[in-house]
Design a protein around this motif. Structure first.
Motif, PDB file in Angstrom:
ATOM      1  N   ILE A 348       9.708 -10.820  -9.832  1.00 47.79           N
ATOM      2  CA  ILE A 348      10.799 -10.337  -9.056  1.00 47.79           C
ATOM      3  C   ILE A 348      10.222  -9.186  -8.082  1.00 47.79           C
ATOM      4  O   ILE A 348       8.795  -8.994  -8.254  1.00 47.79           O
ATOM      5  CB  ILE A 348      11.808  -9.490  -9.891  1.00 47.79           C
ATOM      6  N   SER A 349      10.764  -9.149  -7.194  1.00 48.56           N
ATOM      7  CA  SER A 349      10.004  -8.044  -6.097  1.00 48.56           C
ATOM      8  C   SER A 349      10.836  -6.773  -5.492  1.00 48.56           C
ATOM      9  O   SER A 349      12.279  -6.936  -5.638  1.00 48.56           O
ATOM     10  CB  SER A 349       9.620  -8.774  -4.948  1.00 48.56           C
ATOM     11  N   MET A 350      10.520  -5.675  -5.433  1.00 47.07           N
ATOM     12  CA  MET A 350      11.101  -4.542  -5.070  1.00 47.07           C
ATOM     13  C   MET A 350      10.367  -3.757  -3.690  1.00 47.07           C
ATOM     14  O   MET A 350       9.277  -4.358  -3.470  1.00 47.07           O
ATOM     15  CB  MET A 350      11.244  -3.444  -5.972  1.00 47.07           C
ATOM     16  N   SER A 351      10.681  -2.871  -3.211  1.00 49.15           N
ATOM     17  CA  SER A 351      10.114  -1.988  -2.107  1.00 49.15           C
ATOM     18  C   SER A 351       8.866  -1.800  -2.174  1.00 49.15           C
ATOM     19  O   SER A 351       8.501  -1.045  -3.258  1.00 49.15           O
ATOM     20  CB  SER A 351      11.039  -1.027  -1.696  1.00 49.15           C
ATOM     21  N   ALA A 352       7.753  -2.299  -1.385  1.00 46.34           N
ATOM     22  CA  ALA A 352       6.443  -2.019  -1.703  1.00 46.34           C
ATOM     23  C   ALA A 352       5.608  -1.590  -0.424  1.00 46.34           C
ATOM     24  O   ALA A 352       4.612  -0.999  -0.293  1.00 46.34           O
ATOM     25  CB  ALA A 352       5.648  -2.958  -2.431  1.00 46.34           C
ATOM     26  N   ALA A 353       6.140  -2.083   0.869  1.00 46.77           N
ATOM     27  CA  ALA A 353       5.507  -1.838   1.935  1.00 46.77           C
ATOM     28  C   ALA A 353       5.214  -0.310   2.482  1.00 46.77           C
ATOM     29  O   ALA A 353       5.951   0.701   2.193  1.00 46.77           O
ATOM     30  CB  ALA A 353       6.497  -2.412   3.127  1.00 46.77           C
ATOM     31  N   ALA A 357       7.350   3.210   3.535  1.00 46.00           N
ATOM     32  CA  ALA A 357       6.768   3.892   2.338  1.00 46.00           C
ATOM     33  C   ALA A 357       7.805   4.879   1.778  1.00 46.00           C
ATOM     34  O   ALA A 357       8.890   5.470   2.327  1.00 46.00           O
ATOM     35  CB  ALA A 357       5.634   4.604   2.733  1.00 46.00           C
ATOM     36  N   ALA A 358       7.573   5.052   0.464  1.00 43.43           N
ATOM     37  CA  ALA A 358       8.525   6.052  -0.326  1.00 43.43           C
ATOM     38  C   ALA A 358       7.968   7.577  -0.189  1.00 43.43           C
ATOM     39  O   ALA A 358       6.712   7.794  -0.377  1.00 43.43           O
ATOM     40  CB  ALA A 358       8.483   5.890  -1.778  1.00 43.43           C
ATOM     41  N   TRP A 359       8.697   8.625   0.005  1.00 43.30           N
ATOM     42  CA  TRP A 359       8.459  10.171   0.155  1.00 43.30           C
ATOM     43  C   TRP A 359       8.055  10.657  -1.249  1.00 43.30           C
ATOM     44  O   TRP A 359       8.847  10.198  -2.462  1.00 43.30           O
ATOM     45  CB  TRP A 359       9.490  10.874   0.344  1.00 43.30           C
ATOM     46  N   THR A 360       6.983  11.167  -1.743  1.00 43.75           N
ATOM     47  CA  THR A 360       6.707  11.886  -3.024  1.00 43.75           C
ATOM     48  C   THR A 360       6.274  13.273  -2.673  1.00 43.75           C
ATOM     49  O   THR A 360       5.900  13.502  -1.517  1.00 43.75           O
ATOM     50  CB  THR A 360       5.535  11.218  -3.698  1.00 43.75           C
ATOM     51  N   TYR A 361       6.541  14.147  -3.495  1.00 47.58           N
ATOM     52  CA  TYR A 361       6.009  15.445  -3.467  1.00 47.58           C
ATOM     53  C   TYR A 361       4.867  15.686  -4.448  1.00 47.58           C
ATOM     54  O   TYR A 361       4.882  15.440  -5.718  1.00 47.58           O
ATOM     55  CB  TYR A 361       7.310  16.641  -3.952  1.00 47.58           C
ATOM     56  N   GLU A 362       3.831  16.148  -3.858  1.00 49.28           N
ATOM     57  CA  GLU A 362       2.578  16.291  -4.740  1.00 49.28           C
ATOM     58  C   GLU A 362       1.796  17.766  -4.303  1.00 49.28           C
ATOM     59  O   GLU A 362       1.622  18.244  -3.393  1.00 49.28           O
ATOM     60  CB  GLU A 362       1.573  15.214  -4.435  1.00 49.28           C
ATOM     61  N   SER A 363       1.272  18.396  -5.670  1.00 54.38           N
ATOM     62  CA  SER A 363       0.735  19.497  -5.400  1.00 54.38           C
ATOM     63  C   SER A 363      -0.500  19.732  -6.212  1.00 54.38           C
ATOM     64  O   SER A 363      -1.139  20.849  -6.603  1.00 54.38           O
ATOM     65  CB  SER A 363       1.572  20.626  -5.720  1.00 54.38           C
ATOM     66  N   TYR A 364      -0.926  18.547  -7.137  1.00 50.27           N
ATOM     67  CA  TYR A 364      -2.143  18.529  -7.827  1.00 50.27           C
ATOM     68  C   TYR A 364      -3.552  18.979  -7.211  1.00 50.27           C
ATOM     69  O   TYR A 364      -4.328  19.491  -7.785  1.00 50.27           O
ATOM     70  CB  TYR A 364      -2.263  17.095  -8.622  1.00 50.27           C
ATOM     71  N   HIS A 372       4.399  13.594   0.774  1.00 44.07           N
ATOM     72  CA  HIS A 372       3.575  12.377   1.186  1.00 44.07           C
ATOM     73  C   HIS A 372       4.288  11.253   1.126  1.00 44.07           C
ATOM     74  O   HIS A 372       5.195  10.919   0.624  1.00 44.07           O
ATOM     75  CB  HIS A 372       2.417  12.492   0.439  1.00 44.07           C
ATOM     76  N   LEU A 373       3.587  10.240   1.819  1.00 46.23           N
ATOM     77  CA  LEU A 373       4.209   8.849   1.871  1.00 46.23           C
ATOM     78  C   LEU A 373       3.451   7.802   1.052  1.00 46.23           C
ATOM     79  O   LEU A 373       2.087   7.784   1.442  1.00 46.23           O
ATOM     80  CB  LEU A 373       4.361   8.371   3.053  1.00 46.23           C
ATOM     81  N   THR A 374       3.940   6.983   0.145  1.00 51.41           N
ATOM     82  CA  THR A 374       3.065   6.025  -0.612  1.00 51.41           C
ATOM     83  C   THR A 374       3.785   4.736  -0.558  1.00 51.41           C
ATOM     84  O   THR A 374       4.872   4.813  -0.778  1.00 51.41           O
ATOM     85  CB  THR A 374       2.832   6.636  -1.978  1.00 51.41           C
ATOM     86  N   GLY A 375       3.002   3.702  -0.510  1.00 51.61           N
ATOM     87  CA  GLY A 375       3.540   2.362  -0.706  1.00 51.61           C
ATOM     88  C   GLY A 375       2.663   1.570  -1.609  1.00 51.61           C
ATOM     89  O   GLY A 375       1.397   1.877  -1.945  1.00 51.61           O
ATOM     90  N   GLY A 376       3.091   0.180  -1.974  1.00 55.50           N
ATOM     91  CA  GLY A 376       2.272  -0.751  -2.815  1.00 55.50           C
ATOM     92  C   GLY A 376       3.103  -1.251  -3.972  1.00 55.50           C
ATOM     93  O   GLY A 376       4.238  -0.488  -4.267  1.00 55.50           O
ATOM     94  N   THR A 377       2.917  -2.061  -4.485  1.00 56.48           N
ATOM     95  CA  THR A 377       3.524  -2.833  -5.827  1.00 56.48           C
ATOM     96  C   THR A 377       3.798  -1.630  -6.908  1.00 56.48           C
ATOM     97  O   THR A 377       4.582  -1.889  -7.864  1.00 56.48           O
ATOM     98  CB  THR A 377       3.031  -3.921  -6.086  1.00 56.48           C
TER      99      THR A 377
END
Length: 462
Positions: A348-353, A357-364, A372-377
Protein backbone atom coordinates in the motif's frame (compact mmCIF):
# COMPACT_ATOMS: atom_id res chain seq x y z
CA UNK A 1 6.94 17.67 -10.66
CA UNK A 2 9.72 16.02 -12.69
CA UNK A 3 9.19 12.40 -13.61
CA UNK A 4 12.58 11.64 -15.14
CA UNK A 5 15.08 9.91 -12.88
CA UNK A 6 18.06 11.83 -11.57
CA UNK A 7 21.15 10.95 -13.55
CA UNK A 8 23.16 10.59 -10.36
CA UNK A 9 20.76 9.76 -7.58
CA UNK A 10 23.40 9.53 -4.90
CA UNK A 11 24.02 11.58 -1.80
CA UNK A 12 26.19 14.03 -3.68
CA UNK A 13 23.68 14.81 -6.41
CA UNK A 14 21.08 15.77 -3.84
CA UNK A 15 23.56 18.10 -2.20
CA UNK A 16 24.21 19.83 -5.52
CA UNK A 17 20.51 20.48 -5.85
CA UNK A 18 20.45 21.84 -2.34
CA UNK A 19 23.10 24.38 -3.17
CA UNK A 20 21.20 25.36 -6.29
CA UNK A 21 18.08 25.96 -4.24
CA UNK A 22 20.02 27.97 -1.70
CA UNK A 23 21.47 30.11 -4.47
CA UNK A 24 18.02 31.25 -5.55
CA UNK A 25 16.98 32.15 -2.04
CA UNK A 26 15.30 28.96 -0.91
CA UNK A 27 16.27 27.08 2.21
CA UNK A 28 18.99 24.47 1.85
CA UNK A 29 18.06 20.94 0.94
CA UNK A 30 19.88 17.85 2.06
CA UNK A 31 18.77 14.26 2.14
CA UNK A 32 18.41 12.13 5.23
CA UNK A 33 18.80 8.38 5.47
CA UNK A 34 19.34 7.48 1.86
CA UNK A 35 20.67 10.95 1.15
CA UNK A 36 23.41 13.43 1.93
CA UNK A 37 23.50 13.52 5.70
CA UNK A 38 25.61 10.35 5.88
CA UNK A 39 23.42 8.39 8.25
CA UNK A 40 24.89 5.01 7.36
CA UNK A 41 27.83 3.82 9.38
CA UNK A 42 30.99 2.66 7.65
CA UNK A 43 31.53 -0.94 6.64
CA UNK A 44 31.66 -3.50 9.40
CA UNK A 45 35.03 -4.24 10.83
CA UNK A 46 36.98 -7.07 9.21
CA UNK A 47 36.99 -8.06 5.56
CA UNK A 48 33.28 -8.63 5.14
CA UNK A 49 30.92 -5.81 4.26
CA UNK A 50 27.55 -5.88 5.94
CA UNK A 51 24.22 -4.14 5.49
CA UNK A 52 23.74 -0.80 7.19
CA UNK A 53 20.35 -0.09 8.63
CA UNK A 54 19.36 3.47 7.80
CA UNK A 55 16.24 5.59 8.02
CA UNK A 56 14.18 5.44 4.85
CA UNK A 57 13.55 9.19 4.85
CA UNK A 58 14.87 11.26 1.99
CA UNK A 59 14.87 14.96 1.29
CA UNK A 60 15.26 16.93 4.48
CA UNK A 61 14.78 20.58 3.74
CA UNK A 62 16.39 22.75 6.37
CA UNK A 63 14.13 25.56 7.49
CA UNK A 64 16.03 26.56 10.60
CA UNK A 65 15.10 30.20 10.27
CA UNK A 66 11.37 29.62 10.00
CA UNK A 67 9.34 30.38 13.07
CA UNK A 68 6.18 29.03 11.45
CA UNK A 69 5.35 26.70 8.56
CA UNK A 70 4.26 28.11 5.21
CA UNK A 71 1.10 27.38 3.25
CA UNK A 72 1.50 25.18 0.19
CA UNK A 73 1.13 28.02 -2.29
CA UNK A 74 3.93 29.95 -0.60
CA UNK A 75 6.20 26.87 -0.51
CA UNK A 76 5.76 26.47 -4.26
CA UNK A 77 6.68 30.12 -4.80
CA UNK A 78 9.57 30.38 -2.32
CA UNK A 79 11.07 26.88 -2.22
CA UNK A 80 9.89 25.34 -5.47
CA UNK A 81 8.12 22.34 -3.94
CA UNK A 82 4.74 21.58 -2.41
CA UNK A 83 4.61 21.35 1.40
CA UNK A 84 1.84 19.92 3.53
CA UNK A 85 0.55 20.06 7.09
CA UNK A 86 -1.10 17.25 9.04
CA UNK A 87 -4.42 19.03 8.59
CA UNK A 88 -4.02 18.82 4.81
CA UNK A 89 -3.31 15.11 5.08
CA UNK A 90 -6.41 14.68 7.23
CA UNK A 91 -8.46 16.31 4.48
CA UNK A 92 -6.74 14.48 1.62
CA UNK A 93 -7.19 11.06 3.21
CA UNK A 94 -10.75 11.77 4.43
CA UNK A 95 -9.88 11.23 8.09
CA UNK A 96 -12.10 13.88 9.66
CA UNK A 97 -15.33 11.81 9.47
CA UNK A 98 -13.60 9.15 11.57
CA UNK A 99 -12.64 11.66 14.24
CA UNK A 100 -16.24 12.89 14.37
CA UNK A 101 -17.26 9.28 15.02
CA UNK A 102 -14.84 9.14 17.95
CA UNK A 103 -12.34 6.97 16.08
CA UNK A 104 -9.06 8.53 17.18
CA UNK A 105 -6.86 5.52 18.04
CA UNK A 106 -7.90 5.59 21.68
CA UNK A 107 -6.85 2.44 23.54
CA UNK A 108 -4.30 1.41 20.90
CA UNK A 109 -0.49 1.63 20.99
CA UNK A 110 1.90 2.41 18.15
CA UNK A 111 5.50 1.32 18.70
CA UNK A 112 8.10 3.28 16.73
CA UNK A 113 11.65 1.93 16.53
CA UNK A 114 14.53 4.31 15.77
CA UNK A 115 18.21 4.40 16.61
CA UNK A 116 19.32 7.01 19.17
CA UNK A 117 15.91 8.74 19.24
CA UNK A 118 15.58 12.43 20.03
CA UNK A 119 16.19 14.14 23.38
CA UNK A 120 13.58 16.80 22.57
CA UNK A 121 10.81 14.57 21.23
CA UNK A 122 8.19 15.47 23.85
CA UNK A 123 8.80 19.21 23.57
CA UNK A 124 8.86 19.10 19.79
CA UNK A 125 5.62 17.13 19.62
CA UNK A 126 3.93 19.65 21.91
CA UNK A 127 5.00 22.56 19.69
CA UNK A 128 3.80 20.60 16.65
CA UNK A 129 0.46 19.89 18.31
CA UNK A 130 -0.05 23.49 19.37
CA UNK A 131 0.57 24.71 15.82
CA UNK A 132 -2.09 22.44 14.35
CA UNK A 133 -4.57 22.26 17.22
CA UNK A 134 -3.93 18.57 17.88
CA UNK A 135 -4.37 17.24 21.46
CA UNK A 136 -1.10 16.52 23.25
CA UNK A 137 0.00 13.06 24.29
CA UNK A 138 2.82 11.80 26.48
CA UNK A 139 5.35 9.84 24.44
CA UNK A 140 6.72 6.82 26.27
CA UNK A 141 10.44 6.56 25.55
CA UNK A 142 12.09 3.16 25.96
CA UNK A 143 15.87 2.97 25.72
CA UNK A 144 16.97 -0.45 24.53
CA UNK A 145 20.53 -1.44 25.29
CA UNK A 146 23.41 0.99 25.54
CA UNK A 147 22.06 4.13 23.91
CA UNK A 148 24.85 6.73 23.85
CA UNK A 149 24.29 10.30 25.04
CA UNK A 150 22.84 12.39 22.24
CA UNK A 151 25.45 14.41 20.34
CA UNK A 152 24.00 17.18 18.14
CA UNK A 153 27.27 17.34 16.19
CA UNK A 154 27.03 13.66 15.22
CA UNK A 155 25.30 13.27 11.84
CA UNK A 156 24.17 9.74 12.74
CA UNK A 157 22.45 11.04 15.87
CA UNK A 158 20.79 14.05 14.24
CA UNK A 159 19.72 12.02 11.21
CA UNK A 160 17.93 9.48 13.36
CA UNK A 161 16.53 12.25 15.57
CA UNK A 162 14.94 13.75 12.49
CA UNK A 163 13.50 10.34 11.64
CA UNK A 164 12.21 9.90 15.19
CA UNK A 165 10.55 13.31 15.07
CA UNK A 166 8.86 12.62 11.74
CA UNK A 167 7.65 9.21 12.88
CA UNK A 168 6.21 10.36 16.20
CA UNK A 169 4.63 13.58 14.94
CA UNK A 170 2.82 11.98 12.01
CA UNK A 171 1.70 8.79 13.73
CA UNK A 172 0.23 11.06 16.41
CA UNK A 173 -1.29 13.47 13.88
CA UNK A 174 -3.27 10.64 12.28
CA UNK A 175 -4.18 8.77 15.49
CA UNK A 176 -4.17 11.56 18.10
CA UNK A 177 -5.41 9.43 21.00
CA UNK A 178 -3.21 6.40 20.37
CA UNK A 179 -0.41 5.81 22.84
CA UNK A 180 3.03 6.14 21.26
CA UNK A 181 6.12 4.28 22.42
CA UNK A 182 9.41 5.44 20.92
CA UNK A 183 12.02 2.71 21.25
CA UNK A 184 15.57 4.04 21.01
CA UNK A 185 18.38 1.62 20.19
CA UNK A 186 22.13 2.14 20.32
CA UNK A 187 23.06 0.53 16.96
CA UNK A 188 26.14 -1.48 17.88
CA UNK A 189 27.93 -4.01 15.69
CA UNK A 190 26.51 -7.47 16.32
CA UNK A 191 27.57 -10.43 14.20
CA UNK A 192 28.27 -8.21 11.25
CA UNK A 193 24.72 -6.92 10.76
CA UNK A 194 24.69 -3.34 11.90
CA UNK A 195 21.93 -2.42 14.33
CA UNK A 196 19.29 -4.91 13.20
CA UNK A 197 19.61 -7.46 16.04
CA UNK A 198 19.13 -4.69 18.59
CA UNK A 199 16.03 -3.48 16.76
CA UNK A 200 14.55 -6.95 16.49
CA UNK A 201 15.30 -7.70 20.15
CA UNK A 202 13.62 -4.45 21.15
CA UNK A 203 10.53 -5.18 19.08
CA UNK A 204 10.13 -8.68 20.51
CA UNK A 205 10.54 -7.34 24.03
CA UNK A 206 7.83 -4.71 23.48
CA UNK A 207 5.49 -7.32 22.05
CA UNK A 208 6.12 -9.46 25.15
CA UNK A 209 4.94 -6.62 27.37
CA UNK A 210 1.57 -6.80 25.64
CA UNK A 211 1.64 -3.11 24.77
CA UNK A 212 2.27 -3.18 21.02
CA UNK A 213 -0.66 -3.11 18.59
CA UNK A 214 1.20 -1.82 15.54
CA UNK A 215 4.95 -1.45 14.95
CA UNK A 216 6.20 1.24 12.56
CA UNK A 217 9.66 0.75 10.99
CA UNK A 218 11.12 3.58 8.92
CA UNK A 219 14.40 1.84 8.17
CA UNK A 220 15.80 -0.75 5.82
CA UNK A 221 18.85 -2.55 4.46
CA UNK A 222 19.28 -3.89 0.94
CA UNK A 223 18.77 -7.66 0.76
CA UNK A 224 21.86 -8.09 -1.42
CA UNK A 225 24.15 -6.65 1.26
CA UNK A 226 23.42 -9.37 3.82
CA UNK A 227 26.38 -11.77 4.17
CA UNK A 228 25.89 -14.88 2.09
CA UNK A 229 23.30 -13.40 -0.27
CA UNK A 230 25.55 -13.76 -3.32
CA UNK A 231 25.94 -17.47 -2.55
CA UNK A 232 22.23 -18.05 -2.08
CA UNK A 233 22.60 -18.30 1.69
CA UNK A 234 20.00 -16.00 3.24
CA UNK A 235 20.34 -17.10 6.85
CA UNK A 236 22.01 -13.86 8.00
CA UNK A 237 18.74 -12.16 7.06
CA UNK A 238 16.19 -14.85 7.87
CA UNK A 239 17.72 -15.41 11.31
CA UNK A 240 16.52 -11.88 12.14
CA UNK A 241 12.84 -12.62 11.48
CA UNK A 242 12.09 -13.76 15.02
CA UNK A 243 10.49 -10.48 16.03
CA UNK A 244 8.07 -10.63 13.09
CA UNK A 245 7.25 -14.27 13.76
CA UNK A 246 6.54 -13.37 17.38
CA UNK A 247 4.41 -10.42 16.23
CA UNK A 248 2.38 -12.68 13.92
CA UNK A 249 1.78 -15.11 16.77
CA UNK A 250 0.44 -12.27 18.92
CA UNK A 251 -1.63 -10.49 16.24
CA UNK A 252 0.64 -7.43 16.20
CA UNK A 253 0.72 -5.53 12.89
CA UNK A 254 4.20 -4.77 11.58
CA UNK A 255 4.86 -2.09 8.93
CA UNK A 256 8.02 -1.09 7.09
CA UNK A 257 8.99 1.64 4.63
CA UNK A 258 9.67 0.37 1.12
CA UNK A 259 12.66 2.71 0.57
CA UNK A 260 13.46 5.92 -1.28
CA UNK A 261 15.70 4.85 -4.16
CA UNK A 262 13.02 3.49 -6.45
CA UNK A 263 13.60 0.02 -7.85
CA UNK A 264 17.23 0.02 -6.66
CA UNK A 265 18.86 0.66 -3.29
CA UNK A 266 22.23 1.17 -1.62
CA UNK A 267 25.21 -1.12 -1.70
CA UNK A 268 27.06 -2.12 1.47
CA UNK A 269 29.26 0.98 1.29
CA UNK A 270 26.19 3.09 1.98
CA UNK A 271 27.18 5.45 -0.83
CA UNK A 272 26.58 3.78 -4.19
CA UNK A 273 23.39 2.38 -5.63
CA UNK A 274 23.12 -1.00 -7.29
CA UNK A 275 22.96 -0.62 -11.09
CA UNK A 276 20.06 -3.06 -11.26
CA UNK A 277 16.81 -3.80 -9.46
CA UNK A 278 17.06 -4.88 -5.82
CA UNK A 279 14.81 -4.87 -2.76
CA UNK A 280 15.25 -4.13 0.94
CA UNK A 281 14.37 -5.78 4.24
CA UNK A 282 12.30 -5.60 6.42
CA UNK A 283 9.93 -4.20 3.77
CA UNK A 284 10.32 -7.37 1.69
CA UNK A 285 9.37 -9.70 4.53
CA UNK A 286 6.01 -11.44 3.93
CA UNK A 287 5.18 -11.00 7.64
CA UNK A 288 5.47 -7.22 7.20
CA UNK A 289 3.18 -4.78 5.41
CA UNK A 290 5.32 -2.77 3.00
CA UNK A 291 4.39 0.91 2.75
CA UNK A 292 5.36 2.66 -0.47
CA UNK A 293 5.18 6.28 -1.55
CA UNK A 294 2.91 8.53 -3.57
CA UNK A 295 3.04 12.14 -4.64
CA UNK A 296 0.02 14.19 -3.62
CA UNK A 297 -0.88 17.46 -5.31
CA UNK A 298 -2.98 19.46 -2.87
CA UNK A 299 -4.15 23.04 -2.50
CA UNK A 300 -3.77 25.00 0.73
CA UNK A 301 -6.86 23.30 2.18
CA UNK A 302 -5.81 19.75 1.37
CA UNK A 303 -8.03 19.35 -1.68
CA UNK A 304 -6.53 17.35 -4.54
CA UNK A 305 -5.82 19.29 -7.70
CA UNK A 306 -4.54 16.17 -9.50
CA UNK A 307 -4.75 12.40 -8.93
CA UNK A 308 -2.08 10.78 -6.74
CA UNK A 309 0.83 9.23 -8.60
CA UNK A 310 3.85 7.16 -7.68
CA UNK A 311 6.46 9.23 -5.90
CA UNK A 312 9.22 10.09 -8.33
CA UNK A 313 10.59 13.62 -8.18
CA UNK A 314 14.04 15.21 -8.33
CA UNK A 315 14.92 13.94 -4.85
CA UNK A 316 13.89 10.30 -4.75
CA UNK A 317 11.42 7.63 -5.81
CA UNK A 318 9.21 5.09 -4.07
CA UNK A 319 10.84 1.77 -3.29
CA UNK A 320 9.27 -1.32 -4.77
CA UNK A 321 10.01 -4.52 -6.62
CA UNK A 322 10.46 -8.25 -6.23
CA UNK A 323 12.29 -9.80 -3.28
CA UNK A 324 15.42 -11.80 -3.96
CA UNK A 325 14.95 -13.72 -0.70
CA UNK A 326 11.26 -14.42 -0.17
CA UNK A 327 8.88 -16.41 -2.32
CA UNK A 328 5.48 -15.00 -3.15
CA UNK A 329 3.25 -15.29 -0.06
CA UNK A 330 -0.12 -16.93 -0.48
CA UNK A 331 -1.98 -13.67 -0.08
CA UNK A 332 -0.33 -12.34 -3.26
CA UNK A 333 -1.54 -15.28 -5.35
CA UNK A 334 -4.04 -13.02 -7.07
CA UNK A 335 -1.27 -10.71 -8.31
CA UNK A 336 1.14 -13.49 -9.34
CA UNK A 337 1.19 -12.18 -12.91
CA UNK A 338 2.87 -9.06 -11.52
CA UNK A 339 5.13 -10.49 -8.80
CA UNK A 340 6.04 -13.80 -10.41
CA UNK A 341 7.22 -16.32 -7.83
CA UNK A 342 8.59 -13.62 -5.54
CA UNK A 343 7.28 -11.46 -2.73
CA UNK A 344 6.32 -8.12 -4.28
CA UNK A 345 6.52 -4.72 -2.59
CA UNK A 346 4.96 -2.37 -1.67
CA UNK A 347 1.54 -3.45 -0.45
CA UNK A 348 0.00 0.00 0.00
CA UNK A 349 1.25 3.57 -0.50
CA UNK A 350 0.88 6.92 1.26
CA UNK A 351 2.34 10.41 0.86
CA UNK A 352 6.14 10.37 0.54
CA UNK A 353 7.24 12.84 -2.14
CA UNK A 354 9.76 15.53 -1.32
CA UNK A 355 7.78 17.72 -3.74
CA UNK A 356 4.94 17.29 -1.29
CA UNK A 357 6.89 17.15 1.97
CA UNK A 358 5.55 17.19 5.51
CA UNK A 359 6.14 19.95 8.06
CA UNK A 360 7.87 18.86 11.27
CA UNK A 361 9.09 20.81 14.28
CA UNK A 362 12.59 19.95 15.54
CA UNK A 363 14.84 21.36 18.26
CA UNK A 364 17.32 18.54 18.99
CA UNK A 365 20.04 20.43 17.12
CA UNK A 366 20.45 23.88 18.72
CA UNK A 367 21.89 25.29 15.48
CA UNK A 368 18.75 24.58 13.44
CA UNK A 369 15.72 24.85 15.69
CA UNK A 370 12.47 25.43 13.84
CA UNK A 371 10.09 24.10 11.23
CA UNK A 372 11.45 21.67 8.67
CA UNK A 373 10.19 19.65 5.72
CA UNK A 374 10.75 15.93 5.27
CA UNK A 375 9.71 13.43 2.62
CA UNK A 376 10.23 9.72 2.03
CA UNK A 377 8.51 6.43 2.67
CA UNK A 378 9.39 6.92 6.33
CA UNK A 379 6.76 9.65 6.21
CA UNK A 380 4.29 7.27 4.57
CA UNK A 381 4.87 4.53 7.15
CA UNK A 382 3.96 6.39 10.37
CA UNK A 383 0.98 7.95 8.59
CA UNK A 384 -0.25 4.46 7.77
CA UNK A 385 0.53 3.25 11.31
CA UNK A 386 -1.95 5.84 12.55
CA UNK A 387 -4.55 4.54 10.12
CA UNK A 388 -4.03 0.99 11.40
CA UNK A 389 -4.45 2.20 14.99
CA UNK A 390 -7.76 3.82 14.03
CA UNK A 391 -8.96 0.56 12.47
CA UNK A 392 -7.84 -1.47 15.50
CA UNK A 393 -9.81 0.83 17.80
CA UNK A 394 -12.92 0.45 15.64
CA UNK A 395 -12.50 -3.33 15.46
CA UNK A 396 -11.92 -3.56 19.20
CA UNK A 397 -8.88 -5.78 18.77
CA UNK A 398 -5.48 -5.99 17.12
CA UNK A 399 -5.52 -6.60 13.39
CA UNK A 400 -2.39 -8.74 13.10
CA UNK A 401 -0.92 -9.38 9.66
CA UNK A 402 -2.58 -7.09 7.15
CA UNK A 403 -1.54 -8.87 3.95
CA UNK A 404 -4.54 -11.22 3.70
CA UNK A 405 -6.97 -8.43 4.57
CA UNK A 406 -5.48 -5.93 2.13
CA UNK A 407 -5.44 -8.24 -0.87
CA UNK A 408 -8.91 -9.50 0.00
CA UNK A 409 -10.29 -5.97 0.22
CA UNK A 410 -8.67 -5.10 -3.10
CA UNK A 411 -11.08 -7.53 -4.78
CA UNK A 412 -13.98 -5.28 -3.77
CA UNK A 413 -15.04 -2.05 -5.47
CA UNK A 414 -13.34 1.08 -4.14
CA UNK A 415 -16.49 2.35 -2.43
CA UNK A 416 -16.47 -0.73 -0.20
CA UNK A 417 -12.72 -1.29 0.28
CA UNK A 418 -11.48 2.28 0.58
CA UNK A 419 -8.46 1.26 -1.51
CA UNK A 420 -7.85 3.84 -4.24
CA UNK A 421 -5.88 2.71 -7.28
CA UNK A 422 -2.75 4.67 -8.25
CA UNK A 423 -2.26 4.24 -11.97
CA UNK A 424 0.27 6.95 -12.90
CA UNK A 425 4.01 7.35 -12.44
CA UNK A 426 6.96 4.99 -12.04
CA UNK A 427 9.77 4.32 -9.58
CA UNK A 428 12.81 4.57 -11.85
CA UNK A 429 15.85 6.05 -10.13
CA UNK A 430 19.48 6.70 -10.93
CA UNK A 431 20.34 4.45 -13.93
CA UNK A 432 17.76 1.78 -13.07
CA UNK A 433 14.48 1.68 -14.97
CA UNK A 434 11.81 0.88 -12.43
CA UNK A 435 8.21 -0.27 -12.52
CA UNK A 436 5.29 1.57 -14.06
CA UNK A 437 2.08 2.14 -12.16
CA UNK A 438 -0.88 0.42 -13.79
CA UNK A 439 -4.49 -0.44 -13.11
CA UNK A 440 -4.63 -2.74 -10.10
CA UNK A 441 -1.57 -4.02 -8.26
CA UNK A 442 1.88 -2.95 -9.44
CA UNK A 443 5.44 -2.92 -8.08
CA UNK A 444 5.51 0.88 -7.88
CA UNK A 445 2.44 1.67 -5.75
CA UNK A 446 1.24 -1.75 -4.59
CA UNK A 447 -2.54 -1.90 -4.34
CA UNK A 448 -2.70 1.91 -4.34
CA UNK A 449 -3.56 4.37 -1.60
CA UNK A 450 -6.62 4.89 0.63
CA UNK A 451 -9.76 6.80 1.43
CA UNK A 452 -9.31 6.45 5.18
CA UNK A 453 -12.94 6.59 6.28
CA UNK A 454 -13.97 3.78 3.97
CA UNK A 455 -10.71 1.88 4.41
CA UNK A 456 -10.74 1.94 8.22
CA UNK A 457 -14.31 0.62 8.34
CA UNK A 458 -13.47 -2.07 5.78
CA UNK A 459 -10.23 -3.09 7.52
CA UNK A 460 -12.04 -3.26 10.86
CA UNK A 461 -14.92 -5.20 9.32
CA UNK A 462 -17.45 -2.70 10.65
Amino acid sequence: MGTSPATAGTRRSATVRALALLAVGATALSTGGAGATGLAAGPATGHRQSPHVRPASTGHISAAGRVAPLPTSQCVTEIGIHCYSPLQYRAAYNLDPLYRQGITGKGRTIVIVDSFGSPTIQHDLEVFDQQWGIPDTQVEVVKWGQVPPFDPTNADHTGWAGESTLDVEYAHAVAPDAHIILVETGVAETEGVTGLPEMMDAEKALIKTGKADVISQSFGATENTFPGYDKGDFTSLTDLRYAFQYAAAHDVTVLAASGDAGATDYQADGENLYPYKVNSWPSSDPLVTSVGGTQLTLDDNGRRTAPDQVWHDDYGAAGGGASGVFARPWYQTGVAKVTGNHRGTPDISMSAAVDGAAWTYESYDPTRVGWHLTGGTSEATPIFSGVVALAAQLAGHRLGQLGPRLYGLALLPQQFSGIVDVAAGDNSWDTVTGYQAAKGYDLASGLGTIDATRFVHALAGR
